[in-house]
Design a protein around this motif. Sequence first.
Motif, PDB file in Angstrom:
ATOM      1  N   GLY A   1       0.814  -1.217   0.000  1.00 15.12           N
ATOM      2  CA  GLY A   1       0.000   0.000   0.000  1.00 15.12           C
ATOM      3  C   GLY A   1       0.842   1.258   0.000  1.00 15.12           C
ATOM      4  N   ILE A   2       1.860   1.285   0.850  1.00 18.31           N
ATOM      5  CA  ILE A   2       2.719   2.469   0.938  1.00 18.31           C
ATOM      6  C   ILE A   2       3.460   2.719  -0.373  1.00 18.31           C
ATOM      7  N   THR A   3       3.881   1.662  -1.024  1.00 14.57           N
ATOM      8  CA  THR A   3       4.651   1.809  -2.273  1.00 14.57           C
ATOM      9  C   THR A   3       3.764   1.875  -3.520  1.00 14.57           C
ATOM     10  N   GLU A   4       2.451   1.774  -3.355  1.00 11.91           N
ATOM     11  CA  GLU A   4       1.531   1.783  -4.495  1.00 11.91           C
ATOM     12  C   GLU A   4       1.730   2.960  -5.446  1.00 11.91           C
ATOM     13  N   PRO A   5       1.929   4.186  -4.959  1.00 12.40           N
ATOM     14  CA  PRO A   5       2.119   5.297  -5.905  1.00 12.40           C
ATOM     15  C   PRO A   5       3.325   5.096  -6.829  1.00 12.40           C
ATOM     16  N   CYS A   6       4.323   4.339  -6.383  1.00 16.78           N
ATOM     17  CA  CYS A   6       5.519   4.102  -7.198  1.00 16.78           C
ATOM     18  C   CYS A   6       5.409   2.856  -8.064  1.00 16.78           C
TER      19      CYS A   6
ATOM     20  N   TRP B   1      -5.065   8.568  -2.766  1.00 17.50           N
ATOM     21  CA  TRP B   1      -4.474   8.658  -1.428  1.00 17.50           C
ATOM     22  C   TRP B   1      -4.799   7.444  -0.575  1.00 17.50           C
TER      23      TRP B   1
ATOM     24  N   TRP C   1      -4.535   4.083  -0.968  1.00 16.04           N
ATOM     25  CA  TRP C   1      -3.609   2.948  -0.855  1.00 16.04           C
ATOM     26  C   TRP C   1      -2.465   3.217   0.116  1.00 16.04           C
ATOM     27  N   PRO C   2      -1.753   4.346   0.032  1.00 16.28           N
ATOM     28  CA  PRO C   2      -0.691   4.596   1.029  1.00 16.28           C
ATOM     29  C   PRO C   2      -1.242   4.768   2.451  1.00 16.28           C
TER      30      PRO C   2
ATOM     31  N   GLY D   1      -1.989   1.425   3.739  1.00 14.67           N
ATOM     32  CA  GLY D   1      -0.732   0.730   4.025  1.00 14.67           C
ATOM     33  C   GLY D   1      -0.172   1.116   5.385  1.00 14.67           C
ATOM     34  N   VAL D   2      -0.185   2.397   5.693  1.00 11.20           N
ATOM     35  CA  VAL D   2       0.293   2.864   7.004  1.00 11.20           C
ATOM     36  C   VAL D   2      -0.574   2.277   8.110  1.00 11.20           C
TER      37      VAL D   2
END
Length: 173
Positions: free
Chosen positions: A29-34, A54, A56-57, A60-61
């Motif tokens: 989730g945190i790395t989803e934007p990348c 917003w 997914w990250p 993830g957190v």
Amino acid sequence: ATKTMSSDPLDFAIRVCESTAFILHGILGITEPCTGCLRGAFQDKGSSGGMPSWFWPAAGVMLLVVAGANFSNSNAVVLSAQAYIAAFHAGAVFYHLLLGHHPASGCAPAVFIVMAFIVTWLRTNVLIAVMGTFACTAIAAGLSKILVNPPNSLNDTGMGGTSQTHLLNQAIQ
């Protein structure tokens, strides 16, 4: 009456399984934007059919926080983590249904709802576990109507739960 701590080995084993999965999914989730890994796997097109970018990250957190909270010495913290687990994964079931995915795609997140139910039952009683799971599912249903943007093809037919513009988009406009 609520037990103060669970010494049940099943309780511990389930929380290990939950937290292991949440650490892995939290990183995704945190790395989803990348990476685009989750959106690609779920055919999530954001405002054209899916979750806000917003989400997914942020999810993830929260999953990483829950993975740690799951091993607190406080029964209240562990039970709060279980409530989040039930609500989050009920939301995942609604997400798949609202996006028109095959109904079986809700089976994987449903496993975590069952796990949260069992941990709650072991730490409290079956009535609290049933009522808590029901309440978390109701909250998830409401949040999914706000957060999940059904694809236009489902919006037009009403299968996405609303024949109007998505509720979150309406609030922003």
